[in-house]
Design a protein around this motif. Sequence first.
Motif, PDB file in Angstrom:
ATOM      1  N   MET A 141      40.000  -7.816 -10.430  1.00  0.00           N
ATOM      2  CA  MET A 141      38.564  -7.680 -10.173  1.00  0.00           C
ATOM      3  C   MET A 141      38.255  -6.494  -9.242  1.00  0.00           C
ATOM      4  O   MET A 141      38.632  -6.495  -8.076  1.00  0.00           O
ATOM      5  N   PRO A 142      37.544  -5.480  -9.755  1.00  0.00           N
ATOM      6  CA  PRO A 142      37.117  -4.407  -8.863  1.00  0.00           C
ATOM      7  C   PRO A 142      35.946  -4.898  -8.005  1.00  0.00           C
ATOM      8  O   PRO A 142      35.093  -5.639  -8.497  1.00  0.00           O
ATOM      9  N   VAL A 143      35.938  -4.516  -6.742  1.00  0.00           N
ATOM     10  CA  VAL A 143      34.839  -4.932  -5.843  1.00  0.00           C
ATOM     11  C   VAL A 143      34.087  -3.714  -5.302  1.00  0.00           C
ATOM     12  O   VAL A 143      32.861  -3.662  -5.355  1.00  0.00           O
ATOM     13  N   LEU A 144      34.822  -2.727  -4.809  1.00  0.00           N
ATOM     14  CA  LEU A 144      34.171  -1.512  -4.308  1.00  0.00           C
ATOM     15  C   LEU A 144      34.287  -0.415  -5.357  1.00  0.00           C
ATOM     16  O   LEU A 144      35.368  -0.189  -5.920  1.00  0.00           O
ATOM     17  N   HIS A 145      33.163   0.262  -5.603  1.00  0.00           N
ATOM     18  CA  HIS A 145      33.120   1.271  -6.659  1.00  0.00           C
ATOM     19  C   HIS A 145      32.720   2.614  -6.052  1.00  0.00           C
ATOM     20  O   HIS A 145      31.538   2.814  -5.724  1.00  0.00           O
ATOM     21  N   ALA A 146      33.664   3.500  -5.884  1.00  0.00           N
ATOM     22  CA  ALA A 146      33.394   4.857  -5.370  1.00  0.00           C
ATOM     23  C   ALA A 146      32.429   4.808  -4.188  1.00  0.00           C
ATOM     24  O   ALA A 146      31.427   5.515  -4.141  1.00  0.00           O
ATOM     25  N   LEU A 147      32.773   3.975  -3.231  1.00  0.00           N
ATOM     26  CA  LEU A 147      31.876   3.760  -2.089  1.00  0.00           C
ATOM     27  C   LEU A 147      32.138   4.806  -1.003  1.00  0.00           C
ATOM     28  O   LEU A 147      33.286   5.044  -0.624  1.00  0.00           O
ATOM     29  N   SER A 148      31.064   5.416  -0.525  1.00  0.00           N
ATOM     30  CA  SER A 148      31.197   6.431   0.530  1.00  0.00           C
ATOM     31  C   SER A 148      30.249   6.114   1.675  1.00  0.00           C
ATOM     32  O   SER A 148      29.066   5.847   1.444  1.00  0.00           O
ATOM     33  N   ILE A 149      30.780   6.153   2.892  1.00  0.00           N
ATOM     34  CA  ILE A 149      29.935   6.052   4.086  1.00  0.00           C
ATOM     35  C   ILE A 149      30.555   6.958   5.151  1.00  0.00           C
ATOM     36  O   ILE A 149      31.716   7.350   5.035  1.00  0.00           O
ATOM     37  N   GLU A 150      29.768   7.259   6.175  1.00  0.00           N
ATOM     38  CA  GLU A 150      30.377   7.932   7.319  1.00  0.00           C
ATOM     39  C   GLU A 150      29.792   7.382   8.607  1.00  0.00           C
ATOM     40  O   GLU A 150      28.672   6.872   8.632  1.00  0.00           O
ATOM     41  N   VAL A 151      30.609   7.442   9.659  1.00  0.00           N
ATOM     42  CA  VAL A 151      30.202   6.960  10.971  1.00  0.00           C
ATOM     43  C   VAL A 151      30.507   8.063  11.960  1.00  0.00           C
ATOM     44  O   VAL A 151      31.635   8.560  12.018  1.00  0.00           O
ATOM     45  N   ALA A 154      20.549  -6.544  11.879  1.00  0.00           N
ATOM     46  CA  ALA A 154      21.331  -5.311  11.716  1.00  0.00           C
ATOM     47  C   ALA A 154      20.463  -4.074  11.928  1.00  0.00           C
ATOM     48  O   ALA A 154      20.845  -3.155  12.666  1.00  0.00           O
ATOM     49  N   LEU A 155      19.304  -4.068  11.290  1.00  0.00           N
ATOM     50  CA  LEU A 155      18.463  -2.870  11.386  1.00  0.00           C
ATOM     51  C   LEU A 155      17.830  -2.755  12.769  1.00  0.00           C
ATOM     52  O   LEU A 155      17.499  -1.661  13.224  1.00  0.00           O
ATOM     53  N   GLY A 156      17.699  -3.883  13.459  1.00  0.00           N
ATOM     54  CA  GLY A 156      17.191  -3.850  14.828  1.00  0.00           C
ATOM     55  C   GLY A 156      18.226  -3.285  15.798  1.00  0.00           C
ATOM     56  O   GLY A 156      17.881  -2.697  16.813  1.00  0.00           O
ATOM     57  N   ALA A 157      19.506  -3.457  15.469  1.00  0.00           N
ATOM     58  CA  ALA A 157      20.574  -3.066  16.401  1.00  0.00           C
ATOM     59  C   ALA A 157      21.108  -1.657  16.131  1.00  0.00           C
ATOM     60  O   ALA A 157      21.631  -1.013  17.037  1.00  0.00           O
ATOM     61  N   ALA A 158      20.992  -1.219  14.865  1.00  0.00           N
ATOM     62  CA  ALA A 158      21.731  -0.002  14.453  1.00  0.00           C
ATOM     63  C   ALA A 158      20.886   1.268  14.561  1.00  0.00           C
ATOM     64  O   ALA A 158      19.658   1.228  14.571  1.00  0.00           O
ATOM     65  N   ASP A 159      21.599   2.399  14.601  1.00  0.00           N
ATOM     66  CA  ASP A 159      20.945   3.704  14.478  1.00  0.00           C
ATOM     67  C   ASP A 159      20.718   4.022  13.003  1.00  0.00           C
ATOM     68  O   ASP A 159      19.658   4.455  12.594  1.00  0.00           O
ATOM     69  N   ARG A 160      21.773   3.801  12.223  1.00  0.00           N
ATOM     70  CA  ARG A 160      21.706   4.075  10.781  1.00  0.00           C
ATOM     71  C   ARG A 160      22.296   2.887  10.049  1.00  0.00           C
ATOM     72  O   ARG A 160      23.031   2.083  10.647  1.00  0.00           O
ATOM     73  N   ALA A 161      21.973   2.796   8.756  1.00  0.00           N
ATOM     74  CA  ALA A 161      22.509   1.671   7.988  1.00  0.00           C
ATOM     75  C   ALA A 161      22.742   2.077   6.536  1.00  0.00           C
ATOM     76  O   ALA A 161      22.132   3.031   6.031  1.00  0.00           O
ATOM     77  N   TYR A 162      23.654   1.332   5.911  1.00  0.00           N
ATOM     78  CA  TYR A 162      23.909   1.456   4.475  1.00  0.00           C
ATOM     79  C   TYR A 162      23.636   0.103   3.849  1.00  0.00           C
ATOM     80  O   TYR A 162      24.107  -0.921   4.370  1.00  0.00           O
ATOM     81  N   VAL A 163      22.897   0.100   2.751  1.00  0.00           N
ATOM     82  CA  VAL A 163      22.698  -1.132   1.988  1.00  0.00           C
ATOM     83  C   VAL A 163      23.730  -1.118   0.863  1.00  0.00           C
ATOM     84  O   VAL A 163      23.833  -0.138   0.113  1.00  0.00           O
ATOM     85  N   ILE A 164      24.521  -2.200   0.784  1.00  0.00           N
ATOM     86  CA  ILE A 164      25.565  -2.280  -0.246  1.00  0.00           C
ATOM     87  C   ILE A 164      25.215  -3.389  -1.216  1.00  0.00           C
ATOM     88  O   ILE A 164      24.888  -4.515  -0.801  1.00  0.00           O
ATOM     89  N   GLU A 165      25.244  -3.066  -2.492  1.00  0.00           N
ATOM     90  CA  GLU A 165      25.033  -4.075  -3.534  1.00  0.00           C
ATOM     91  C   GLU A 165      26.111  -3.888  -4.584  1.00  0.00           C
ATOM     92  O   GLU A 165      26.349  -2.762  -5.036  1.00  0.00           O
ATOM     93  N   ASN A 166      26.742  -4.990  -4.956  1.00  0.00           N
ATOM     94  CA  ASN A 166      27.799  -4.948  -5.972  1.00  0.00           C
ATOM     95  C   ASN A 166      28.806  -3.825  -5.741  1.00  0.00           C
ATOM     96  O   ASN A 166      29.186  -3.113  -6.670  1.00  0.00           O
ATOM     97  N   GLY A 167      29.201  -3.672  -4.475  1.00  0.00           N
ATOM     98  CA  GLY A 167      30.257  -2.708  -4.159  1.00  0.00           C
ATOM     99  C   GLY A 167      29.845  -1.261  -4.174  1.00  0.00           C
ATOM    100  O   GLY A 167      30.702  -0.369  -4.144  1.00  0.00           O
ATOM    101  N   ARG A 168      28.525  -1.026  -4.207  1.00  0.00           N
ATOM    102  CA  ARG A 168      28.037   0.360  -4.205  1.00  0.00           C
ATOM    103  C   ARG A 168      26.985   0.524  -3.117  1.00  0.00           C
ATOM    104  O   ARG A 168      26.232  -0.427  -2.857  1.00  0.00           O
TER     105      ARG A 168
END
Length: 240
Positions: A20-30, A203-217
């Motif tokens: 089962m693939p879960v993450l699909h070409a997922l990119s983030i940076e911190v 999360a959005l109250g605490a963070a500077d930036r955020a990524y929304v992830i759905e179905n591993g993307r």
Amino acid sequence: MTAATPLLQVDQVNAGYGLMPVLHALSIEVRPAEIVALVGSNGAGKTTLLRVLSRLLPCRGGRILWEGRDITPCTPDQVFSQGLVQVPEGRQLFDRMSVQDNLLMGAYRRRDKPQVRRDLERMYTLFPRLGERRGQLAGSMSGGEQQMCAMARALMAAPRLMMIDEMSLGLAPVVVQQLVEVLADIRAQGVTVLLVEQDVQVALGAADRAYVIENGRVTLSGEARQLIDDPAVQQAYLGV
Ligand code: ATP
């Protein structure tokens, strides 16, 4: 590394379990000294990404860069030594050990013992409740106190990036608010934070930036303040 180099870069990562693939070409940076949130519903792949970053789960494609260096081939031990430290979902404390011994376990790899002692006192300043209860068995503390203990234990490892899985899960709003305030203190002390949360408001109250992830993307990303006002986020996650 230049000032513009992210601390952590996840570049087109694929991962999964068995067939089962879960993450699909997922990119983030911190970037250094940021608080970045990963949000998304149940099963989106957030915990899977943290497992990949801790190198507990292999990458099936893509790369993980730490200060520009490829750490994809590293072992869990090696990434821990570089300063990527996770606060696991469910806290996973040593229930039958005292708060203080749990915190010292966080520092078991460190050789700078005088600094470890100073950091212990720093934890009790950051989390006064832990200071009051330093001799209490960790398993007998409230959910909020246990979360504080888990965060303090991770900080005792002297992390550069602290990854927190479901910080607010099962906790009263007033406790969550205290933890959010501590995150700001932690960042002020130079620790970068990657926060995984199902509670998008928190999360959005605490963070500077955020990524929304759905179905591993990644489906959306940006400044947390702007995402709070995004109609798609409001409709899907904030019940507006
Ligand atoms: P939650 O907030 O519910 O934990 P999540 O976004 O963290 O959600 P993951 O735990 O990463 O999601 O799960 C992503 C997908 O991978 C789900 O479909 C889940 O069932 C599956 N999964 C997670 N762990 C395993 C495992 N050890 N073996 C097989 N499948 C798994």
